[in-house]
Design a protein around this motif. Structure first.
Motif, mmCIF file in Angstrom:
data_model
loop_
_atom_site.group_PDB
_atom_site.id
_atom_site.type_symbol
_atom_site.label_atom_id
_atom_site.label_comp_id
_atom_site.label_asym_id
_atom_site.label_seq_id
_atom_site.Cartn_x
_atom_site.Cartn_y
_atom_site.Cartn_z
ATOM 1 N N ARG A 178 -8.982 -1.253 7.060
ATOM 2 C CA ARG A 178 -8.796 -2.703 6.968
ATOM 3 C C ARG A 178 -8.254 -2.980 5.567
ATOM 4 N NH1 ARG A 178 -10.141 -6.247 10.988
ATOM 5 N NH2 ARG A 178 -10.424 -7.711 9.297
ATOM 6 N N VAL A 179 -7.247 -3.811 5.488
ATOM 7 C CA VAL A 179 -6.618 -4.122 4.209
ATOM 8 C C VAL A 179 -7.440 -5.180 3.475
ATOM 9 C CG1 VAL A 179 -4.568 -5.120 3.123
ATOM 10 C CG2 VAL A 179 -4.324 -3.499 5.016
ATOM 11 N N ASP A 180 -7.704 -4.928 2.205
ATOM 12 C CA ASP A 180 -8.406 -5.878 1.358
ATOM 13 C C ASP A 180 -7.354 -6.846 0.800
ATOM 14 O OD1 ASP A 180 -9.669 -7.247 -0.757
ATOM 15 O OD2 ASP A 180 -11.022 -5.557 -1.114
ATOM 16 N N GLU A 181 -7.289 -8.038 1.388
ATOM 17 C CA GLU A 181 -6.267 -9.001 1.003
ATOM 18 C C GLU A 181 -6.431 -9.466 -0.437
ATOM 19 O OE1 GLU A 181 -5.710 -12.041 4.000
ATOM 20 O OE2 GLU A 181 -5.852 -10.540 5.599
ATOM 21 N N ALA A 182 -7.648 -9.462 -0.961
ATOM 22 C CA ALA A 182 -7.868 -9.829 -2.363
ATOM 23 C C ALA A 182 -7.220 -8.797 -3.290
ATOM 24 C CB ALA A 182 -9.358 -9.964 -2.660
ATOM 25 N N LYS A 183 -7.285 -7.513 -2.919
ATOM 26 C CA LYS A 183 -6.629 -6.472 -3.722
ATOM 27 C C LYS A 183 -5.114 -6.680 -3.717
ATOM 28 C CE LYS A 183 -9.959 -2.672 -3.179
ATOM 29 N NZ LYS A 183 -10.149 -1.316 -2.620
ATOM 30 N N VAL A 184 -4.567 -6.985 -2.542
ATOM 31 C CA VAL A 184 -3.121 -7.219 -2.432
ATOM 32 C C VAL A 184 -2.736 -8.412 -3.309
ATOM 33 C CG1 VAL A 184 -1.225 -7.838 -0.884
ATOM 34 C CG2 VAL A 184 -2.976 -6.212 -0.124
ATOM 35 N N ALA A 185 -3.491 -9.499 -3.215
ATOM 36 C CA ALA A 185 -3.210 -10.689 -4.017
ATOM 37 C C ALA A 185 -3.283 -10.368 -5.509
ATOM 38 C CB ALA A 185 -4.190 -11.803 -3.664
ATOM 39 N N LEU A 221 11.448 6.722 1.276
ATOM 40 C CA LEU A 221 12.321 5.878 2.088
ATOM 41 C C LEU A 221 12.061 4.390 1.887
ATOM 42 C CD1 LEU A 221 12.179 7.877 5.437
ATOM 43 C CD2 LEU A 221 14.173 7.652 3.935
ATOM 44 N N SER A 222 10.804 4.023 1.714
ATOM 45 C CA SER A 222 10.458 2.601 1.602
ATOM 46 C C SER A 222 10.566 2.074 0.182
ATOM 47 C CB SER A 222 9.036 2.363 2.118
ATOM 48 O OG SER A 222 8.084 2.910 1.220
ATOM 49 N N GLY A 223 10.490 2.979 -0.801
ATOM 50 C CA GLY A 223 10.457 2.541 -2.189
ATOM 51 C C GLY A 223 9.158 1.826 -2.523
ATOM 52 N N GLY A 224 8.147 2.047 -1.689
ATOM 53 C CA GLY A 224 6.870 1.356 -1.845
ATOM 54 C C GLY A 224 6.021 1.909 -2.974
ATOM 55 N N GLN A 225 5.119 1.071 -3.428
ATOM 56 C CA GLN A 225 4.159 1.438 -4.467
ATOM 57 C C GLN A 225 2.865 1.885 -3.792
ATOM 58 O OE1 GLN A 225 3.099 -1.891 -6.955
ATOM 59 N NE2 GLN A 225 1.615 -0.724 -8.131
ATOM 60 N N VAL A 226 2.382 3.075 -4.124
ATOM 61 C CA VAL A 226 1.144 3.602 -3.547
ATOM 62 C C VAL A 226 -0.030 3.034 -4.322
ATOM 63 C CG1 VAL A 226 -0.173 5.685 -3.039
ATOM 64 C CG2 VAL A 226 2.330 5.704 -2.836
ATOM 65 N N VAL A 227 -0.935 2.375 -3.579
ATOM 66 C CA VAL A 227 -2.084 1.714 -4.190
ATOM 67 C C VAL A 227 -3.306 1.814 -3.281
ATOM 68 C CG1 VAL A 227 -0.750 0.069 -5.582
ATOM 69 C CG2 VAL A 227 -1.320 -0.497 -3.246
ATOM 70 N N ASP A 228 -4.453 1.512 -3.842
ATOM 71 C CA ASP A 228 -5.683 1.445 -3.060
ATOM 72 C C ASP A 228 -5.763 0.058 -2.434
ATOM 73 O OD1 ASP A 228 -8.256 1.484 -1.989
ATOM 74 O OD2 ASP A 228 -9.233 1.254 -3.934
ATOM 75 N N LEU A 229 -5.633 -0.003 -1.124
ATOM 76 C CA LEU A 229 -5.628 -1.281 -0.407
ATOM 77 C C LEU A 229 -6.805 -1.443 0.528
ATOM 78 C CD1 LEU A 229 -1.885 -1.220 0.673
ATOM 79 C CD2 LEU A 229 -2.885 -2.618 -1.125
ATOM 80 N N LYS A 230 -7.605 -0.399 0.669
ATOM 81 C CA LYS A 230 -8.654 -0.371 1.675
ATOM 82 C C LYS A 230 -9.808 -1.287 1.305
ATOM 83 C CE LYS A 230 -10.826 3.479 1.898
ATOM 84 N NZ LYS A 230 -11.198 4.865 2.147
ATOM 85 N N ARG A 231 -10.259 -2.050 2.299
ATOM 86 C CA ARG A 231 -11.445 -2.888 2.125
ATOM 87 C C ARG A 231 -12.658 -1.974 2.146
ATOM 88 N NH1 ARG A 231 -12.219 -7.360 6.456
ATOM 89 N NH2 ARG A 231 -10.380 -8.161 5.430
ATOM 90 N N ALA A 232 -13.581 -2.205 1.233
ATOM 91 C CA ALA A 232 -14.807 -1.411 1.177
ATOM 92 C C ALA A 232 -15.603 -1.606 2.468
ATOM 93 C CB ALA A 232 -15.646 -1.804 -0.022
ATOM 94 N N ALA A 233 -16.223 -0.530 2.921
ATOM 95 C CA ALA A 233 -16.971 -0.589 4.191
ATOM 96 C C ALA A 233 -18.195 -1.452 4.097
ATOM 97 C CB ALA A 233 -17.355 0.822 4.617
#
Length: 160
Positions: free
Chosen positions: A71-78, A148-160
């Motif tokens: 599950r993506v932690d939207e607060a981390k993304v923000a 291929l995506s040029g994406g940035q690798v980050v920790d996005l996972k919501r804590a369990a």
């Protein structure tokens, strides 16, 4: 049988980068991570799900590619973006990416999109991503996804 036009667009994009023959249309839906894993015969974690968000103030699209099990932690993304995010409607998704929800690939978009990649995908090989329709997928490695995506690798996972 020829690929659907949006799946062919992804196939052509991949072929132009030396990865021809990667797109496969499946007999059953791959719209959700669970459906995709069951149809492909892999684990849910190996599904690289594409989730599009919209910057609340800027309106810019942000693509998050996450392991299907996370599950993506939207607060981390923000926090990474420096602004709150919202979940856009189907018209925004199609306009920003050129694809319908459930078929958004991590690559081959009509315009450049800020892309964030779930670090957990780097431990998986192979991974599978949507290829333009809810019935099309393609196989790749996490290293290929990042390149291929040029994406940035980050920790996005919501804590369990």
């Amino acid at each position: 049988m020829p690929l659907a036009p949006s799946a062919q667009k992804v196939e052509d994009w991949l072929a132009a980068r030396g990865l021809a023959g990667r797109v496969t249309e499946m007999p059953d839906s791959t719209r959700t991570s669970a459906e995709a894993a069951a149809t492909i015969g892999c684990t849910v974690a190996q599904i690289a799900k594409s989730l599009l968000f919209r910057g609340r103030d800027s309106g810019r699209p942000v693509l998050v590619i996450a392991s299907g099990i996370n599950r993506v932690d939207e607060a981390k993304v923000a926090g990474l973006l420096g602004e709150r995010i919202t979940r856009p409607d189907a018209d925004f998704v199609r306009g920003a990416t050129g694809y319908v929800i459930g078929g958004v690939p991590p690559v081959a978009h009509d315009a450049a999109i800020t892309t964030l990649i779930d670090a957990d995908l780097l431990a998986l090989d192979p991974i599978w991503a949507a290829a333009g329709t809810p019935f099309a997928v393609f196989r790749l490695t996490a290293t290929e996804l990042v390149a291929l995506s040029g994406g940035q690798v980050v920790d996005l996972k919501r804590a369990a």
